[in-house]
Design an enzyme around this catalytic site. Structure first.
Site, PDB file in Angstrom:
ATOM      1  N   HIS A 108       2.106   8.913   0.494  1.00 37.81           N
ATOM      2  CA  HIS A 108       1.040   8.830   0.085  1.00 37.81           C
ATOM      3  C   HIS A 108       1.157   9.539  -1.097  1.00 37.81           C
ATOM      4  O   HIS A 108       1.864  10.697  -1.041  1.00 37.81           O
ATOM      5  CB  HIS A 108      -0.273   9.256   0.666  1.00 37.81           C
ATOM      6  CG  HIS A 108      -0.566   8.380   1.706  1.00 37.81           C
ATOM      7  ND1 HIS A 108      -1.537   7.362   2.019  1.00 37.81           N
ATOM      8  CD2 HIS A 108      -0.127   8.587   3.249  1.00 37.81           C
ATOM      9  CE1 HIS A 108      -1.507   6.863   3.246  1.00 37.81           C
ATOM     10  NE2 HIS A 108      -0.759   7.586   4.146  1.00 37.81           N
TER      11      HIS A 108
ATOM     12  N   HIS B 280       0.918  -1.291   0.203  1.00 39.64           N
ATOM     13  CA  HIS B 280       0.126   0.026   0.079  1.00 39.64           C
ATOM     14  C   HIS B 280       1.093   1.302  -0.116  1.00 39.64           C
ATOM     15  O   HIS B 280       0.565   2.394  -0.317  1.00 39.64           O
ATOM     16  CB  HIS B 280      -0.792  -0.075   1.322  1.00 39.64           C
ATOM     17  CG  HIS B 280      -1.677  -1.045   1.420  1.00 39.64           C
ATOM     18  ND1 HIS B 280      -2.715  -1.713   0.535  1.00 39.64           N
ATOM     19  CD2 HIS B 280      -1.895  -2.071   2.393  1.00 39.64           C
ATOM     20  CE1 HIS B 280      -3.324  -2.722   1.065  1.00 39.64           C
ATOM     21  NE2 HIS B 280      -2.463  -3.011   2.054  1.00 39.64           N
TER      22      HIS B 280
ATOM     23  N   THR C 172      -6.016   4.383   6.633  1.00 38.13           N
ATOM     24  CA  THR C 172      -6.239   3.190   5.763  1.00 38.13           C
ATOM     25  C   THR C 172      -6.793   2.051   6.742  1.00 38.13           C
ATOM     26  O   THR C 172      -6.848   2.223   8.076  1.00 38.13           O
ATOM     27  CB  THR C 172      -4.751   2.430   5.453  1.00 38.13           C
ATOM     28  OG1 THR C 172      -4.259   2.351   6.772  1.00 38.13           O
ATOM     29  CG2 THR C 172      -3.930   3.362   4.806  1.00 38.13           C
TER      30      THR C 172
END
Ligand code: NAG
Ligand code: NAG
Length: 381
Positions: free
Chosen positions: A116, A89, A224
């Site tokens: 991110h 991720h 998340t």
């Protein structure tokens, strides 16, 4: 619901294995278990205090009690290498337990940091938090747990005030940010999910903005799954800058798929959409000095706005003048002669020999007629 809660408690008892179980339950940002489905599998993702949020600066509340944050031991990285891990991720760096965060009601110990980002393209998103609806290109999160109240991260992450996360908005510019190369240069060694390498330890504070006094604060969640609503968020007002090449590397090197997987999936757009603020307030540690705070974008907008206004006004004035003149076409034809006469007569009365300047006496009526012809033609086109 009760069953879910029971299962939840049961899973919590299992401790670390449970965390592993959650990670096995593969979620993604888009697709079958994409962000709109997260709450079906992770109930807290559907809660009312979720992160990230859009920070509307005019709706933030100034809180003079918000003291400057003090990273403790961030620059004393020691000799032990950091571990850099592709969890499918994002890229995660585990932080040593002596790094901590002061300036909050409790002492928080550092656990990890991660990034991110988006998938390139100008004005495409990448950050999780937005300010006045505007995304940055990427966002760094430094995660800490409340080590005064809880024994470890897993115990703290489910509790209110259990975690403190620093959010740093990342934008691109011309210059390379050497601090970020401490991470970016090693991404090629963890291209696939579940790969891990050790990298040289570095000064973590060098990743943060210089101004740690000005920030936004609100109560929110992990961004998340399992989206626990346990995070005291700090989003810094100052953004850090990396180069476009650095961002491109971040966006294109990693895969969310494992090395053995036949279908390679680039790890991109790993940011969650902003969530409703609901009942919550966002506090600011500083006052909005609106005059001083104008960004270059805002200045450009104002300049363009004023220019458009002037052009619009000119068009209207011209139109009005034209309309008035159109109503008196005969007078306009007569005027040139009158004016010419006036000029000569004035010149004659002022001086016996007309000076060369007297020839410069214009006949505005003729100009106007020509103008009307020209605009008439252009209107047809
Ligand atoms: C975290 O603390 C809890 C409560 O003391 C304990 O049961 C658990 O084993 C600890 N977990 C880890 C990963 O150390
Ligand atoms: C967060 O929640 C706690 C407990 O409900 C409250 O005391 C605190 O003021 C809240 N902080 C912010 C920034 O809203």
């Amino acid at each position: 619901m009760d069953f879910v809660v029971l299962l939840f408690i049961l899973l919590l008892r299992l401790g670390p294995q449970w965390t592993a179980a959650v990670e096995d339950m593969s979620w993604t940002y888009t697709g079958l278990v994409g962000q709109s489905q997260w709450s079906e599998h992770f109930p807290e993702c559907g809660g009312s205090s979720q992160s990230p949020v859009d920070i509307v600066t005019t709706q933030t509340k100034y809180d003079p009690g918000l003291s400057p944050l003090t990273p403790l031991g961030y620059s004393q990285h020691g000799n032990r290498p950091f571990s850099l891990y592709n969890n499918g991720h994002t890229a995660v760096i585990e932080l040593p337990d002596w790094m901590s965060l002061g300036g909050l009601p409790w002492l928080f110990s550092a656990v990890q940091m991660h990034l991110h980002w988006g998938s390139g393209g100008p004005n495409y998103g990448g950050s999780e938090h937005t300010i006045n609806g505007q995304s940055a290109e990427a966002e760094l999160h430094v995660v800490h747990y409340n080590s005064e109240l809880y024994p470890n991260m897993s115990a703290a992450m489910t509790q209110k005030d259990g975690l403190a996360v620093l959010g740093i908005l990342i934008v691109t510019g011309e210059e390379t940010n050497p601090a970020f190369n401490n991470i970016i240069n090693y991404l090629s060694r963890i291209r696939h999910a579940n790969q891990k390498v050790f990298i040289p330890a570095f000064d973590v504070q060098s990743l943060l903005p210089k101004d740690l006094d000005r920030y936004y604060r609100y109560n929110g969640s992990l961004t998340t799954p399992p989206c626990f609503q346990s995070v005291i968020w700090t989003l810094f007002h100052e953004r850090v800058q990396i180069s476009k090449a650095q961002l491109l590397k971040m966006e294109t090197i990693l895969y969310s798929s494992e090395a053995e997987d036949a279908d390679r999936m680039l790890l991109q757009d790993n940011y969650r959409a902003t969530q409703p603020l609901n009942h919550r307030a966002v506090f600011a540690s500083f006052t909005a000095e609106s005059g001083k705070e104008l960004s270059s974008g805002e200045v450009t907008a104002i300049v363009i706005g004023v220019m458009c206004g002037c052009v619009g006004l000119a068009v209207i004035v011209r139109f009005l003048l034209k309309t008035i003149r159109m109503k008196e076409p005969e007078k306009a034809k007569e005027k040139p002669q009158e004016m010419a006469l006036n000029c000569t007569s004035q010149a004659e009365t002022r001086d016996e020999r007309p000076s060369p300047q007297s020839h410069t006496c214009d006949t505005p009526g003729q100009d106007t007629l020509e103008d009307n012809n020209r605009t008439g033609k252009s209107n047809v086109v």
